[in-house]
Motif scaffolding. Structure first.
Motif, PDB file in Angstrom:
ATOM      1  N   UNK A   1       0.808  -1.233   0.000  1.00  0.00           N
ATOM      2  CA  UNK A   1       0.000   0.000   0.000  1.00  0.00           C
ATOM      3  C   UNK A   1       0.837   1.278   0.000  1.00  0.00           C
ATOM      4  N   UNK A   2       2.158   1.176   0.279  1.00  0.00           N
ATOM      5  CA  UNK A   2       3.001   2.365   0.362  1.00  0.00           C
ATOM      6  C   UNK A   2       3.288   2.937  -1.027  1.00  0.00           C
ATOM      7  N   UNK A   3       3.648   4.217  -1.056  1.00  0.00           N
ATOM      8  CA  UNK A   3       4.017   4.859  -2.314  1.00  0.00           C
ATOM      9  C   UNK A   3       5.362   4.345  -2.824  1.00  0.00           C
TER      10      UNK A   3
ATOM     11  N   UNK B   1      11.844   2.499  -4.597  1.00  0.00           N
ATOM     12  CA  UNK B   1      11.115   2.359  -5.858  1.00  0.00           C
ATOM     13  C   UNK B   1       9.644   2.117  -5.531  1.00  0.00           C
ATOM     14  N   UNK B   2       8.734   2.355  -6.485  1.00  0.00           N
ATOM     15  CA  UNK B   2       7.326   2.003  -6.258  1.00  0.00           C
ATOM     16  C   UNK B   2       7.189   0.489  -6.085  1.00  0.00           C
TER      17      UNK B   2
ATOM     18  N   UNK C   1       3.040   7.029 -13.148  1.00  0.00           N
ATOM     19  CA  UNK C   1       4.142   7.351 -12.234  1.00  0.00           C
ATOM     20  C   UNK C   1       5.193   8.258 -12.865  1.00  0.00           C
ATOM     21  N   UNK C   2       5.551   7.997 -14.135  1.00  0.00           N
ATOM     22  CA  UNK C   2       6.695   8.666 -14.750  1.00  0.00           C
ATOM     23  C   UNK C   2       6.348   9.428 -16.036  1.00  0.00           C
TER      24      UNK C   2
ATOM     25  N   UNK D   1      13.201   0.391 -17.964  1.00  0.00           N
ATOM     26  CA  UNK D   1      14.174   1.442 -17.645  1.00  0.00           C
ATOM     27  C   UNK D   1      13.403   2.598 -17.002  1.00  0.00           C
ATOM     28  N   UNK D   2      13.669   2.865 -15.703  1.00  0.00           N
ATOM     29  CA  UNK D   2      12.959   3.909 -14.989  1.00  0.00           C
ATOM     30  C   UNK D   2      13.939   4.858 -14.313  1.00  0.00           C
ATOM     31  N   UNK D   3      13.535   6.103 -14.083  1.00  0.00           N
ATOM     32  CA  UNK D   3      14.417   7.036 -13.365  1.00  0.00           C
ATOM     33  C   UNK D   3      14.356   6.777 -11.858  1.00  0.00           C
ATOM     34  N   UNK D   4      15.439   7.080 -11.188  1.00  0.00           N
ATOM     35  CA  UNK D   4      15.484   6.971  -9.736  1.00  0.00           C
ATOM     36  C   UNK D   4      15.199   8.344  -9.148  1.00  0.00           C
TER      37      UNK D   4
END
Length: 308
Positions: free
Chosen positions: A172-174, A214-215, A283-284, A304-307
């Motif tokens: 449930x956390x972001x 991370x999500x 999210x992105x 590939x996602x940004x941190x």
């Protein structure tokens, strides 16, 4: 009769102009300017509005008076205009106080509703925590009993308990730590392996800082896709390679698996990948890459996602 008719006409005119002032302020000026914090604009608009209403009221009233009741027509005087404007100011002040009262009681009602919803949510949370914690305690008891007879079974029970705790406490956390996400993924893979007839060769390369956040549930979809669509249960040569690489403030997650030998079985991206793409867009926005490809006997999925 003439006196009654004249009084009725003036009463109608006064009521119409007072209503114009009240509703003009309550429905137009107050919500569009004052409630949006444009106080200076609201004051200027009110002054112009009252002057306009006063002039219009004086013009209409004097014209009706000259046309219907006056023996000798009279010109519009500034004294009459001023009296109408001052009368309009008094009505405006009453409407302003009334509108403030409406806003206050509306805000109070909304605040009470929010407090009630918060209390209900907290109550529901407490209720939802009772059953999982009871289940976790029961699993712990089963774990200790199983450990005496079959340590391997006890280890699997422990992994299942960790997965369930992740769903209750972390999902449930972001954002969650990458270490938590990896641990969840490894527990999932270990439990999936016991459903297979033959062993699966699994490599997991981690070239990243596991303390970054991370999500939750981002790494799960690729692995779930492999076990649903990419495992040939009749083969002894299934292999899965997972890698997490951190570079230039980005995280690259890659999963490569052998394709099933049965021609009718083709690796599918399924709804999971599409749902993941929708979540990544939320999210992105467009600051991510997600693609899959078939290369010979291998299926590759890359994220590939940004941190941030």
């Amino acid at each position: 009769m003439d006196g009654v008719f004249q009084a009725s006409v003036y009463a109608f005119l006064n009521t119409a102009f007072y209503a114009a002032i009240i509703y003009g302020n309550i429905l137009v000026l107050f919500p569009r300017l004052y409630q949006k914090g444009k106080v200076a604009g609201y004051i200027i608009a009110v002054i112009l509005f009252l002057l306009g209403i006063g002039l219009l009221r004086a013009f209409i009233t004097m014209n009706i008076y000259n046309a219907l009741f006056a023996k000798n027509p009279e010109p519009i005087s500034w004294k009459a205009v001023l009296s109408f404007v001052i009368g309009g100011v008094m009505i405006f002040l009453l409407s302003f106080i009334f509108r403030i009262a409406i806003a206050y009681f509306t805000l109070k009602r909304q605040s009470d509703e929010i407090i009630a919803q918060k209390m209900q949510a907290e109550l529901n949370l407490l209720k939802s925590q009772v059953q999982p914690h009871f289940l976790f305690n029961t699993l712990n008891n089963i774990y200790y009993e199983a450990y005496l007879e079959s340590p391997r079974t006890a280890a699997l029970i422990e992994r299942l308990s960790d997965i369930m705790r992740y769903f209750v406490d972390e999902s449930p956390k972001q954002r969650v730590s990458l270490a938590t996400e990896i641990n969840f993924l490894e527990n999932y893979i270990a439990l999936e392996k016991i459903r297979l007839r033959y062993d699966v060769t699994i490599e997991f390369d981690k070239q990243c800082d596991i303390n970054i956040n991370v999500p939750p549930m981002l790494l799960m979809t690729f692995a779930e896709n492999v076990f649903k669509h990419g495992i040939d249960k009749s083969s002894i040569k299934n292999s899965i390679k997972l890698s997490l690489v951190q570079t230039n403030s980005r995280l690259i997650y890659t999963v490569v698996n052998t394709l099933p030998h049965t021609p009718s079985i083709v690796q599918s991206t399924g709804f999971g990948i599409e749902n993941l793409r929708k979540r990544l867009l939320f999210l992105y926005q467009n600051n991510f890459e997600l693609h899959t490809e078939i290369n010979g006997q291998y299926f590759t999925a890359t994220l590939d996602i940004p941190l941030i």
